[in-house]
Design a protein around this motif. Structure first.
Motif, mmCIF file in Angstrom:
data_model
loop_
_atom_site.group_PDB
_atom_site.id
_atom_site.type_symbol
_atom_site.label_atom_id
_atom_site.label_comp_id
_atom_site.label_asym_id
_atom_site.label_seq_id
_atom_site.Cartn_x
_atom_site.Cartn_y
_atom_site.Cartn_z
ATOM 1 N N PHE A 111 -16.076 -3.593 1.606
ATOM 2 C CA PHE A 111 -16.135 -2.409 0.742
ATOM 3 C C PHE A 111 -15.730 -1.160 1.521
ATOM 4 O O PHE A 111 -15.024 -0.295 1.010
ATOM 5 C CB PHE A 111 -17.544 -2.262 0.162
ATOM 6 N N GLU A 112 -16.119 -1.094 2.775
ATOM 7 C CA GLU A 112 -15.764 0.060 3.616
ATOM 8 C C GLU A 112 -14.250 0.150 3.804
ATOM 9 O O GLU A 112 -13.677 1.242 3.777
ATOM 10 C CB GLU A 112 -16.476 -0.028 4.979
ATOM 11 N N ASN A 113 -13.595 -1.002 4.006
ATOM 12 C CA ASN A 113 -12.130 -0.993 4.125
ATOM 13 C C ASN A 113 -11.475 -0.568 2.817
ATOM 14 O O ASN A 113 -10.456 0.114 2.814
ATOM 15 C CB ASN A 113 -11.606 -2.350 4.564
ATOM 16 N N TYR A 114 -12.059 -1.005 1.707
ATOM 17 C CA TYR A 114 -11.541 -0.581 0.408
ATOM 18 C C TYR A 114 -11.622 0.939 0.266
ATOM 19 O O TYR A 114 -10.665 1.587 -0.146
ATOM 20 C CB TYR A 114 -12.308 -1.261 -0.726
ATOM 21 N N LEU A 115 -12.769 1.516 0.626
ATOM 22 C CA LEU A 115 -12.916 2.972 0.532
ATOM 23 C C LEU A 115 -11.930 3.698 1.444
ATOM 24 O O LEU A 115 -11.336 4.713 1.057
ATOM 25 C CB LEU A 115 -14.351 3.386 0.858
ATOM 26 N N ALA A 116 -11.720 3.162 2.661
ATOM 27 C CA ALA A 116 -10.755 3.769 3.584
ATOM 28 C C ALA A 116 -9.341 3.657 3.020
ATOM 29 O O ALA A 116 -8.550 4.611 3.093
ATOM 30 C CB ALA A 116 -10.839 3.093 4.948
ATOM 31 N N TYR A 117 -9.017 2.521 2.421
ATOM 32 C CA TYR A 117 -7.697 2.335 1.797
ATOM 33 C C TYR A 117 -7.510 3.325 0.650
ATOM 34 O O TYR A 117 -6.474 3.972 0.525
ATOM 35 C CB TYR A 117 -7.566 0.897 1.288
ATOM 36 N N ARG A 118 -8.529 3.452 -0.189
ATOM 37 C CA ARG A 118 -8.438 4.383 -1.314
ATOM 38 C C ARG A 118 -8.229 5.816 -0.821
ATOM 39 O O ARG A 118 -7.422 6.560 -1.374
ATOM 40 C CB ARG A 118 -9.709 4.299 -2.172
ATOM 41 N N GLU A 119 -8.918 6.178 0.235
ATOM 42 C CA GLU A 119 -8.752 7.515 0.801
ATOM 43 C C GLU A 119 -7.324 7.728 1.307
ATOM 44 O O GLU A 119 -6.735 8.787 1.099
ATOM 45 C CB GLU A 119 -9.764 7.714 1.928
ATOM 46 N N ARG A 120 -6.755 6.709 1.977
ATOM 47 C CA ARG A 120 -5.366 6.816 2.447
ATOM 48 C C ARG A 120 -4.404 6.953 1.269
ATOM 49 O O ARG A 120 -3.469 7.752 1.300
ATOM 50 C CB ARG A 120 -4.973 5.591 3.283
ATOM 51 N N MET A 121 -4.618 6.168 0.223
ATOM 52 C CA MET A 121 -3.738 6.230 -0.950
ATOM 53 C C MET A 121 -3.830 7.598 -1.630
ATOM 54 O O MET A 121 -2.822 8.158 -2.057
ATOM 55 C CB MET A 121 -4.074 5.130 -1.962
ATOM 56 N N GLU A 122 -5.031 8.136 -1.716
ATOM 57 C CA GLU A 122 -5.189 9.453 -2.329
ATOM 58 C C GLU A 122 -4.520 10.537 -1.496
ATOM 59 O O GLU A 122 -3.950 11.476 -2.034
ATOM 60 C CB GLU A 122 -6.669 9.763 -2.551
ATOM 61 N N SER A 123 -4.534 10.384 -0.171
ATOM 62 C CA SER A 123 -3.894 11.400 0.666
ATOM 63 C C SER A 123 -2.377 11.379 0.500
ATOM 64 O O SER A 123 -1.725 12.404 0.637
ATOM 65 C CB SER A 123 -4.273 11.206 2.131
ATOM 66 N N VAL A 124 -1.814 10.218 0.161
ATOM 67 C CA VAL A 124 -0.368 10.099 -0.019
ATOM 68 C C VAL A 124 0.046 10.325 -1.471
ATOM 69 O O VAL A 124 1.007 11.043 -1.741
ATOM 70 C CB VAL A 124 0.119 8.699 0.451
ATOM 71 N N TYR A 125 -0.664 9.715 -2.413
ATOM 72 C CA TYR A 125 -0.238 9.685 -3.811
ATOM 73 C C TYR A 125 -1.002 10.631 -4.726
ATOM 74 O O TYR A 125 -0.914 10.527 -5.941
ATOM 75 C CB TYR A 125 -0.332 8.264 -4.366
ATOM 76 N N LEU A 126 -1.756 11.547 -4.138
ATOM 77 C CA LEU A 126 -2.473 12.508 -4.958
ATOM 78 C C LEU A 126 -2.331 13.914 -4.369
ATOM 79 O O LEU A 126 -3.309 14.597 -4.086
ATOM 80 C CB LEU A 126 -3.947 12.102 -5.082
ATOM 81 N N PRO A 127 -1.076 14.367 -4.213
ATOM 82 C CA PRO A 127 -0.901 15.734 -3.732
ATOM 83 C C PRO A 127 -1.301 16.712 -4.829
ATOM 84 O O PRO A 127 -1.400 16.334 -6.008
ATOM 85 C CB PRO A 127 0.597 15.824 -3.452
#
Length: 169
Positions: free
Chosen positions: A50-66
């Protein structure tokens, strides 16, 4: 006159189970994460934690949610249009509905040269032109999803629809 092979698969393909999962399960609910992982026989190890999922989601938001800006006029329209949309899936369906209500044209003409911001593009497409083709609508969809706080990216390609056999020309 070139022959080639292509392997592909459909992801979710409008599966009601996936749509319900996306609409109903909060993405920060660890117990829901563990239940889904259990349902699909995924072990809770370092790769699928779950922690890796949250880290992945954070990375995706930093790239795909400007930060995405819209005009005040479009902001008011979206406020009304999104009223009662309780989750991201409902918001995405409403954005799709808004854009689907416009005319599709293979020859929509170019955008006026003075349009050079996302706000101007969206205003011109939604309030004035109301006609476009795939690139216009895909771009608008991504911008509107991002404005609604949903990470999104634009991908261009093609879709293979197999007929009776696994080979398609």
């Amino acid at each position: 006159n070139v022959s080639y092979s292509l392997r592909y698969f459909y992801i979710n393909n409008n599966s009601p189970a996936f749509i319900n999962l996306a609409a109903e399960v909060p993405d920060d609910d660890e117990s829901a994460w563990k239940e889904v992982a259990k349902q699909y026989s995924v072990s809770d190890n370092d790769d699928f934690s779950f922690e890796n999922y949250l880290a992945y989601r954070e990375r995706m938001e930093s790239v795909y949610l400007p930060e995405t800006k819209v005009s005040e006029r479009l902001d008011h329209l979206l406020d009304d249009f999104m009223e009662g949309a309780d989750n991201d899936m409902e918001k995405l369906k409403r954005i799709e509905g808004l854009l689907s209500s416009m005319e599709y044209s293979m020859q929509p003409g170019a955008m006026p040269p003075e349009i050079d911001t996302e706000e101007e593009f969206l205003d011109h497409l939604i309030f004035e032109k109301q006609t476009g083709y795939c690139v216009y609508y895909a771009t608008a969809f991504v911008l509107l999803a991002r404005y609604e706080g949903i990470p999104a990216r634009y991908v261009q390609g093609f879709r293979v629809i197999p007929k009776k056999y696994s080979s398609v020309e």
